[in-house]
Write an enzyme that holds these catalytic residues in place. Structure first.
Site, PDB file in Angstrom:
ATOM      1  N   GLY A 234      33.969  36.842  40.542  1.00 21.16           N
ATOM      2  CA  GLY A 234      33.094  37.810  41.081  1.00 21.16           C
ATOM      3  C   GLY A 234      33.562  39.017  41.070  1.00 21.16           C
ATOM      4  O   GLY A 234      34.376  39.478  40.269  1.00 21.16           O
ATOM      5  N   SER A 235      32.725  39.806  41.860  1.00 26.43           N
ATOM      6  CA  SER A 235      33.030  41.327  41.892  1.00 26.43           C
ATOM      7  C   SER A 235      34.222  41.643  42.742  1.00 26.43           C
ATOM      8  O   SER A 235      34.788  40.815  43.621  1.00 26.43           O
ATOM      9  CB  SER A 235      31.829  42.228  42.524  1.00 26.43           C
ATOM     10  OG  SER A 235      31.671  41.612  43.652  1.00 26.43           O
ATOM     11  N   GLU A 256      39.472  35.896  40.230  1.00 30.00           N
ATOM     12  CA  GLU A 256      39.336  36.529  39.160  1.00 30.00           C
ATOM     13  C   GLU A 256      38.033  37.563  38.943  1.00 30.00           C
ATOM     14  O   GLU A 256      36.957  36.998  39.282  1.00 30.00           O
ATOM     15  CB  GLU A 256      38.774  35.379  38.032  1.00 30.00           C
ATOM     16  CG  GLU A 256      39.242  35.774  36.740  1.00 30.00           C
ATOM     17  CD  GLU A 256      37.966  36.464  36.102  1.00 30.00           C
ATOM     18  OE1 GLU A 256      37.878  37.543  35.897  1.00 30.00           O
ATOM     19  OE2 GLU A 256      37.015  35.601  35.659  1.00 30.00           O
ATOM     20  N   LEU A 257      38.289  38.821  39.099  1.00 32.02           N
ATOM     21  CA  LEU A 257      37.292  39.859  39.243  1.00 32.02           C
ATOM     22  C   LEU A 257      37.030  40.737  38.050  1.00 32.02           C
ATOM     23  O   LEU A 257      36.203  41.797  38.366  1.00 32.02           O
ATOM     24  CB  LEU A 257      37.966  40.672  40.559  1.00 32.02           C
ATOM     25  CG  LEU A 257      38.743  39.966  41.702  1.00 32.02           C
ATOM     26  CD1 LEU A 257      38.860  40.768  42.613  1.00 32.02           C
ATOM     27  CD2 LEU A 257      37.664  39.159  42.280  1.00 32.02           C
ATOM     28  N   CYS A 290      33.450  39.417  32.042  1.00 36.15           N
ATOM     29  CA  CYS A 290      34.394  39.912  32.872  1.00 36.15           C
ATOM     30  C   CYS A 290      35.765  40.422  31.770  1.00 36.15           C
ATOM     31  O   CYS A 290      36.286  41.494  32.192  1.00 36.15           O
ATOM     32  CB  CYS A 290      35.191  38.891  33.787  1.00 36.15           C
ATOM     33  SG  CYS A 290      35.553  37.412  33.045  1.00 36.15           S
TER      34      CYS A 290
END
Length: 489
Positions: A234-235, A256-257, A290
């Site tokens: 996500g963010s 995992e951003l 992403c």
């Protein structure tokens, strides 16, 4: 001609229900809105912190029993799951497209990857899971991969099926139980779809829990004492919060951003090919990826030609309901995301960027956008956009391209396009991203590759392929003597 399969997805199962290996009614619910139409798509149950605590307790008990299931029986469950994804391919792909606002081939891609993820997981229980270590005569010394226990998964809205299953499948295959909190905007693709598949595949009850919920449920999962690992996609803002909470509770965490990804186009690149790569990398799934090409760095001698081609593509790519199969871009996920993207574009234009195409919207449909004159300090340069915006930065040399590509807080993916493989490899070797693609754009992933990046892209860990054993297990050292012997004390 054979009859179509009986539908797998029945909305009645999850209407005000959660999945804990069986469907259980809950006091709260929410309505999922289809982004392309604005109409209600389905109603689902909504989990509270107490619901999370109950599921964690059940998962702990189920995980202990899961370890006693023979490896071949575990493997067979994943093979049946893959078969179910294949059998219900069209139904599942269409639901993914409708719920995420994606074009139909994007939904089909997610289901194809889900099939592969299940096949990969089926192989894990039958692989070697340890090493024989050197030791003194008369003593056996073993290093064994041991499951962590219960894995908490908090998954996103953009590719919910893949980005949930890429943890669920290997984590289960390695011997863990899993509790999933999917995004409330995509709870079917990111959760209940998996519940139905694994329910039909024969996964023992209690090993997989699907709990859509808000921040309260997410925090309860992150802080639950019996959940030793959290996997979050996500963010960066939410990732930082999860990282802080997980660290305070001494948990393993996989973040995992995303990040500001760079596509470098050198002065000898074929412009038609480069423009195609740039458009795909920036606009695929409305830029809500992403790995999207947030920054397109092009040599000054090629800039005008690249911009001309991108503008032409932006003006001709059809935008509309992705599930119809007739468009290239669908809607953004919701109004909040649309306003964030539009704000980034407007602020950057106010700071001096030139709007050459797009920059407008109708409903949730944001037109593919081209910005030129982008430079550091503008929001579209400094931040991950997560919208269909091609930000073009003109450079005068390879060195400047490398410097600007690396001017970020961490990158997940990069690409380099050049007619000279030697030049492209030289530039690629100096880019500080977790994944670098030579003569390709930034949006690349295969189930068997380690996926991750440094800095704001995450916490430096990787998931996928050979990284999965490292991610979802820990080393356990075991020694065995033929019989106990006395010590000097």
């Amino acid at each position: 001609m054979s009859a179509p399969p009986t539908p797998l997805l029945d909305p009645a199962r999850w209407q005000r229900h959660l999945f804990r290996g069986r469907w259980e009614e809950t006091a709260h619910g929410t309505t999922v809105i289809e982004p392309a139409t604005g109409a209600p798509l389905t109603d689902v149950g909504l989990a509270s912190a107490d619901d999370v605590a109950t599921s964690v307790q059940a998962a702990v008990a189920a995980q202990a029993e899961w370890l006693a299931v023979p490896p071949r029986e575990r493997a067979e469950i994943f093979r049946r799951a893959a078969s179910l994804f294949q059998q219900h391919f069209d139904e599942l792909a269409r639901m993914v497209a409708r719920e995420t606002g994606g074009v139909l081939f994007k939904g089909e891609h997610e289901v194809r990857e889900a099939i592969t993820l299940c096949h990969l997981a089926a192989g894990m229980p039958l692989q070697a899971q340890g090493q024989l270590l050197p030791s003194a005569p008369g003593r056996l010394s073993i290093a064994k991969r041991a499951p962590l226990g219960v894995i908490g998964v908090i998954s996103p809205f953009n590719f919910p099926l893949i980005l949930t299953l890429r943890t669920v499948a290997p984590a289960l295959a390695a011997g863990n139980a899993v509790v999933v909190k999917p995004d409330v905007r995509t709870p079917v693709s990111g959760g209940f779809m998996l519940a139905r598949v694994f329910e039909e595949a024969g996964l023992p009850a209690g090993l997989l829990h699907i709990l859509p919920g808000g921040a309260e449920a997410g925090e309860a999962l992150v802080t639950a004492p019996q959940v030793p690992m959290i996997a979050f996609t996500g963010s960066p803002a939410v990732g930082r919060r999860i990282g802080e909470l997980a660290g305070r509770h001494l948990k393993k965490v996989s973040l995992e951003l995303g990040g500001a990804n760079a596509l470098v186009i050198l002065d000898d690149a074929d412009l038609d090919v480069a423009a195609s790569n740039a458009a795909w990398g920036a606009w695929l799934h409305q830029g809500q990826i992403c790995m999207a090409a947030n920054r397109i760095l092009v040599h000054a001698s090629q800039a005008a030609g690249l911009l001309e081609r991108l503008v032409d593509k932006a003006r001709h790519l059809p935008v509309g309901d992705g599930a119809s199969g007739q468009v290239a871009l669908g809607p953004l996920i919701d109004a909040r995301q649309l306003q964030r993207v539009h704000g980034l574009v407007q602020d950057s234009v106010a700071a001096g960027a030139r709007l050459l195409a797009g920059g407008s919207y109708e409903g949730l449909f944001y037109q593919p956008t081209v910005l030129s004159g982008v430079r550091p300090g503008m929001r579209v340069f400094d931040e991950e956009i997560f919208g269909p915006v091609a930000s073009v930065i003109t450079v005068d040399s390879e060195e400047e391209a490398i410097t600007l590509a690396n001017q970020n807080q961490g990158g997940l993916a990069a690409g380099v396009i050049s007619a000279s493989l030697a030049r492209a490899m030289r530039v690629a070797g100096r880019l500080r991203q977790g994944m670098v693609h030579v003569n390709d754009q930034t949006v690349n992933d295969e189930c068997v590759n380690p996926f991750g990046g440094p800095g704001i892209a995450g916490n430096g860990t990787s998931v996928g392929g050979p990284a999965d054993w490292e991610e979802y297990t820990q080393w356990k050292w075991i020694t065995v003597k033929e019989q106990a012997t006395p010590y000097p004390f």
